[in-house]
Scaffold this motif. Sequence first.
Motif, PDB file in Angstrom:
ATOM      1  N   GLU A  88      21.358 -17.681 -18.645  1.00  0.00           N
ATOM      2  CA  GLU A  88      21.800 -16.438 -18.001  1.00  0.00           C
ATOM      3  C   GLU A  88      22.720 -16.706 -16.807  1.00  0.00           C
ATOM      4  O   GLU A  88      23.796 -16.119 -16.700  1.00  0.00           O
ATOM      5  N   THR A  92      26.697 -15.802 -16.586  1.00  0.00           N
ATOM      6  CA  THR A  92      27.184 -14.952 -15.496  1.00  0.00           C
ATOM      7  C   THR A  92      28.236 -15.694 -14.681  1.00  0.00           C
ATOM      8  O   THR A  92      29.282 -15.145 -14.356  1.00  0.00           O
ATOM      9  N   ARG A 120      26.839  -6.517 -16.916  1.00  0.00           N
ATOM     10  CA  ARG A 120      25.944  -7.676 -16.801  1.00  0.00           C
ATOM     11  C   ARG A 120      25.228  -7.652 -15.448  1.00  0.00           C
ATOM     12  O   ARG A 120      24.037  -7.899 -15.365  1.00  0.00           O
ATOM     13  N   LEU A 121      25.978  -7.340 -14.381  1.00  0.00           N
ATOM     14  CA  LEU A 121      25.385  -7.346 -13.040  1.00  0.00           C
ATOM     15  C   LEU A 121      24.461  -6.155 -12.807  1.00  0.00           C
ATOM     16  O   LEU A 121      23.539  -6.237 -11.993  1.00  0.00           O
ATOM     17  N   THR A 126      18.335  -9.249 -15.098  1.00  0.00           N
ATOM     18  CA  THR A 126      18.965 -10.539 -14.842  1.00  0.00           C
ATOM     19  C   THR A 126      18.675 -11.013 -13.426  1.00  0.00           C
ATOM     20  O   THR A 126      18.540 -10.215 -12.500  1.00  0.00           O
TER      21      THR A 126
END
Length: 148
Positions: A88, A92, A120-121, A126
């Motif tokens: 991950e 990223t 994604r953020l 995450t």
Amino acid sequence: MNDPDAPDERETERETKRYQTRQSGAGAISIGSMSGGAVASGEHASAVHHAAPSAAPADQRYDDAVRELLEAVRILRTHLALLAPSDETAETDGALAEVEDEAERTGSVDEGRLRRLNARLQAGATAAAGLASAGAVAQAIAQLVGAG
């Protein structure tokens, strides 16, 4: 010694311009150079100038937003390096590196790339999303592509 009662040079220049304007004919206007403002001439003439608040041109605001994004991306990449390595964090960091590279090379970043990074953020599951610096990147992206 200067005569204290004599008009200064600027005042004399203004009077000369007023005189020249009056002498050029009824309602006539002669402008050597003008930036902004409004001018009207003649009977019942009206000129209105609505100045926009002083702001940087759109391209300057965009350039500033890209610089802010770059700064935020660099900070987040530094913070990501502090986390335990994982698929991950590597993915990223890779996405951040692509954004950083494109912004440095071209001065802009593909909107689709920004939206994917933002998604994604924003994903709460995450590790990167838990970093405060991720919020700064998301905010910088929103300035460039909008909140939607």
